[in-house]
Design a protein around this motif. Sequence first.
Motif, PDB file in Angstrom:
ATOM      1  N   GLU A 177       0.832  -1.207   0.000  1.00 15.09           N
ATOM      2  CA  GLU A 177       0.000   0.000   0.000  1.00 15.09           C
ATOM      3  C   GLU A 177       0.865   1.255   0.000  1.00 15.09           C
ATOM      4  O   GLU A 177       0.544   2.237  -0.701  1.00 15.09           O
ATOM      5  CB  GLU A 177      -0.934  -0.003   1.208  1.00 15.09           C
ATOM      6  N   ALA A 178       1.947   1.254   0.754  1.00  9.48           N
ATOM      7  CA  ALA A 178       2.848   2.404   0.759  1.00  9.48           C
ATOM      8  C   ALA A 178       3.416   2.654  -0.637  1.00  9.48           C
ATOM      9  O   ALA A 178       3.446   3.797  -1.113  1.00  9.48           O
ATOM     10  CB  ALA A 178       3.979   2.179   1.761  1.00  9.48           C
ATOM     11  N   LEU A 179       3.864   1.598  -1.292  1.00  7.87           N
ATOM     12  CA  LEU A 179       4.435   1.743  -2.632  1.00  7.87           C
ATOM     13  C   LEU A 179       3.377   2.210  -3.630  1.00  7.87           C
ATOM     14  O   LEU A 179       3.655   3.054  -4.499  1.00  7.87           O
ATOM     15  CB  LEU A 179       5.052   0.420  -3.089  1.00  7.87           C
ATOM     16  N   ALA A 180       2.156   1.698  -3.503  1.00  9.56           N
ATOM     17  CA  ALA A 180       1.087   2.116  -4.411  1.00  9.56           C
ATOM     18  C   ALA A 180       0.776   3.596  -4.242  1.00  9.56           C
ATOM     19  O   ALA A 180       0.570   4.326  -5.220  1.00  9.56           O
ATOM     20  CB  ALA A 180      -0.159   1.268  -4.163  1.00  9.56           C
ATOM     21  N   ALA A 181       0.743   4.061  -2.992  1.00 10.86           N
ATOM     22  CA  ALA A 181       0.461   5.475  -2.738  1.00 10.86           C
ATOM     23  C   ALA A 181       1.580   6.359  -3.277  1.00 10.86           C
ATOM     24  O   ALA A 181       1.329   7.476  -3.759  1.00 10.86           O
ATOM     25  CB  ALA A 181       0.269   5.712  -1.245  1.00 10.86           C
ATOM     26  N   LEU A 182       2.813   5.872  -3.201  1.00  9.95           N
ATOM     27  CA  LEU A 182       3.949   6.630  -3.721  1.00  9.95           C
ATOM     28  C   LEU A 182       4.047   6.567  -5.245  1.00  9.95           C
ATOM     29  O   LEU A 182       4.647   7.445  -5.869  1.00  9.95           O
ATOM     30  CB  LEU A 182       5.261   6.089  -3.142  1.00  9.95           C
ATOM     31  N   GLY A 183       3.489   5.498  -5.827  1.00 11.72           N
ATOM     32  CA  GLY A 183       3.677   5.271  -7.250  1.00 11.72           C
ATOM     33  C   GLY A 183       5.019   4.634  -7.557  1.00 11.72           C
ATOM     34  O   GLY A 183       5.551   4.791  -8.652  1.00 11.72           O
ATOM     35  N   TRP A 184       5.564   3.928  -6.571  1.00 12.05           N
ATOM     36  CA  TRP A 184       6.836   3.236  -6.735  1.00 12.05           C
ATOM     37  C   TRP A 184       6.585   1.744  -6.984  1.00 12.05           C
ATOM     38  O   TRP A 184       5.627   1.168  -6.448  1.00 12.05           O
ATOM     39  CB  TRP A 184       7.702   3.369  -5.480  1.00 12.05           C
ATOM     40  N   ALA A 185       7.459   1.119  -7.753  1.00  6.98           N
ATOM     41  CA  ALA A 185       7.419  -0.319  -7.964  1.00  6.98           C
ATOM     42  C   ALA A 185       8.400  -0.997  -7.017  1.00  6.98           C
ATOM     43  O   ALA A 185       9.435  -0.418  -6.662  1.00  6.98           O
ATOM     44  CB  ALA A 185       7.787  -0.650  -9.406  1.00  6.98           C
ATOM     45  N   ALA A 186       8.087  -2.219  -6.612  1.00  4.89           N
ATOM     46  CA  ALA A 186       8.939  -2.941  -5.672  1.00  4.89           C
ATOM     47  C   ALA A 186      10.355  -3.098  -6.207  1.00  4.89           C
ATOM     48  O   ALA A 186      11.329  -3.041  -5.451  1.00  4.89           O
ATOM     49  CB  ALA A 186       8.332  -4.302  -5.354  1.00  4.89           C
ATOM     50  N   GLU A 187      10.478  -3.266  -7.518  1.00  2.93           N
ATOM     51  CA  GLU A 187      11.810  -3.459  -8.107  1.00  2.93           C
ATOM     52  C   GLU A 187      12.629  -2.175  -8.134  1.00  2.93           C
ATOM     53  O   GLU A 187      13.828  -2.218  -8.466  1.00  2.93           O
ATOM     54  CB  GLU A 187      11.696  -4.047  -9.518  1.00  2.93           C
ATOM     55  N   GLU A 188      12.027  -1.053  -7.799  1.00  4.44           N
ATOM     56  CA  GLU A 188      12.767   0.202  -7.729  1.00  4.44           C
ATOM     57  C   GLU A 188      13.399   0.435  -6.361  1.00  4.44           C
ATOM     58  O   GLU A 188      14.057   1.453  -6.142  1.00  4.44           O
ATOM     59  CB  GLU A 188      11.849   1.373  -8.072  1.00  4.44           C
ATOM     60  N   LEU A 189      13.206  -0.509  -5.445  1.00  2.00           N
ATOM     61  CA  LEU A 189      13.803  -0.397  -4.121  1.00  2.00           C
ATOM     62  C   LEU A 189      15.201  -0.994  -4.110  1.00  2.00           C
ATOM     63  O   LEU A 189      15.529  -1.874  -4.910  1.00  2.00           O
ATOM     64  CB  LEU A 189      12.930  -1.109  -3.086  1.00  2.00           C
ATOM     65  N   ASP A 190      16.018  -0.536  -3.161  1.00  2.00           N
ATOM     66  CA  ASP A 190      17.356  -1.073  -2.950  1.00  2.00           C
ATOM     67  C   ASP A 190      17.235  -2.265  -2.006  1.00  2.00           C
ATOM     68  O   ASP A 190      16.931  -2.106  -0.816  1.00  2.00           O
ATOM     69  CB  ASP A 190      18.249   0.011  -2.335  1.00  2.00           C
ATOM     70  N   ALA A 191      17.467  -3.455  -2.519  1.00  2.00           N
ATOM     71  CA  ALA A 191      17.285  -4.667  -1.725  1.00  2.00           C
ATOM     72  C   ALA A 191      18.253  -4.742  -0.548  1.00  2.00           C
ATOM     73  O   ALA A 191      17.991  -5.472   0.423  1.00  2.00           O
ATOM     74  CB  ALA A 191      17.456  -5.901  -2.613  1.00  2.00           C
TER      75      ALA A 191
END
Length: 290
Positions: free
Chosen positions: A143-157
């Motif tokens: 939900e946080a990523l959806a609200a930001l408009g970020w994709a999970a793959e754009e995160l630093d693992a």
Amino acid sequence: MTTSHLDSTAPEILRYVAFSTDPAGGNPAGVVPAAGGLDDATQLAIAAELGYSETAFLTPAGPEREYAVRYFSPLTEVPFCGHATVAAAVALADRIGAGRLLFRTKAGEVPVEVAPGPGGALEATLTSVEPKVEEIGAAELAEALAALGWAAEELDAALPPRIAYAGARHLVLAAATRERLADLAYDFDRLARFMTGLDLVTLQLVWRESADTFHVRNPFPVGGVVEDPATGAAAAAFGAYLRELGLATPPAVLTLHQGVDLGRPGRLRVELRAGDPRVRVSGAAVRIAG
């Protein structure tokens, strides 16, 4: 006609910028050095009229150089605010001299030390309350990523999402690239609802430039502010996060750059000491003319 809370009958209100020596940089804060007798509604009204992300309201409490402090954004009270703490401490030092102060906040006692920095401007170092770090559930993260408009793959693992606390709760999300961090256009109402549900004050969005240097941004919709230009409470929480995950080993000093994308660059110094779980955050502050 409604009387302004900033008219001649109002308490004295100072304006300082924290985490910069340039009044056009860092994060502006209101400081009310003598807030005794002001009720909650009046403090909130003053903060809303000022329009800064936070205003600190101080009341002498007990021994000399000890103050009860409350922090109001334009929409709500928060338990702790780092940039307004730095601003308030320097504002007091301008009047009563540098040295040690103790702020009694709703999050707990926060010692602050004020001293001249390398360039001569006063700098304040706050010591956080004892921090903690917790995991976030998969559904909440989505939900946080959806609200930001970020994709999970754009995160630093290498910097996994966590909720970190050092006086206030912040969700730490690390972008894999500086470009992702720079491109911030989020759903204000949706993110505010999400954050309210988890009692979050800001999101600590970060990009790691090096092992000890980070660029950060802080959406603050729950306070009625799209983005906070420099966030000391989140910096303290982030220091705790790095230590908890073994990404920074005390003794360590970290540099956080914030506000660049807003045209208000600021610099926050985060210190982790061996044997002390608390986090120290330092920065300069200067008065805004007018």
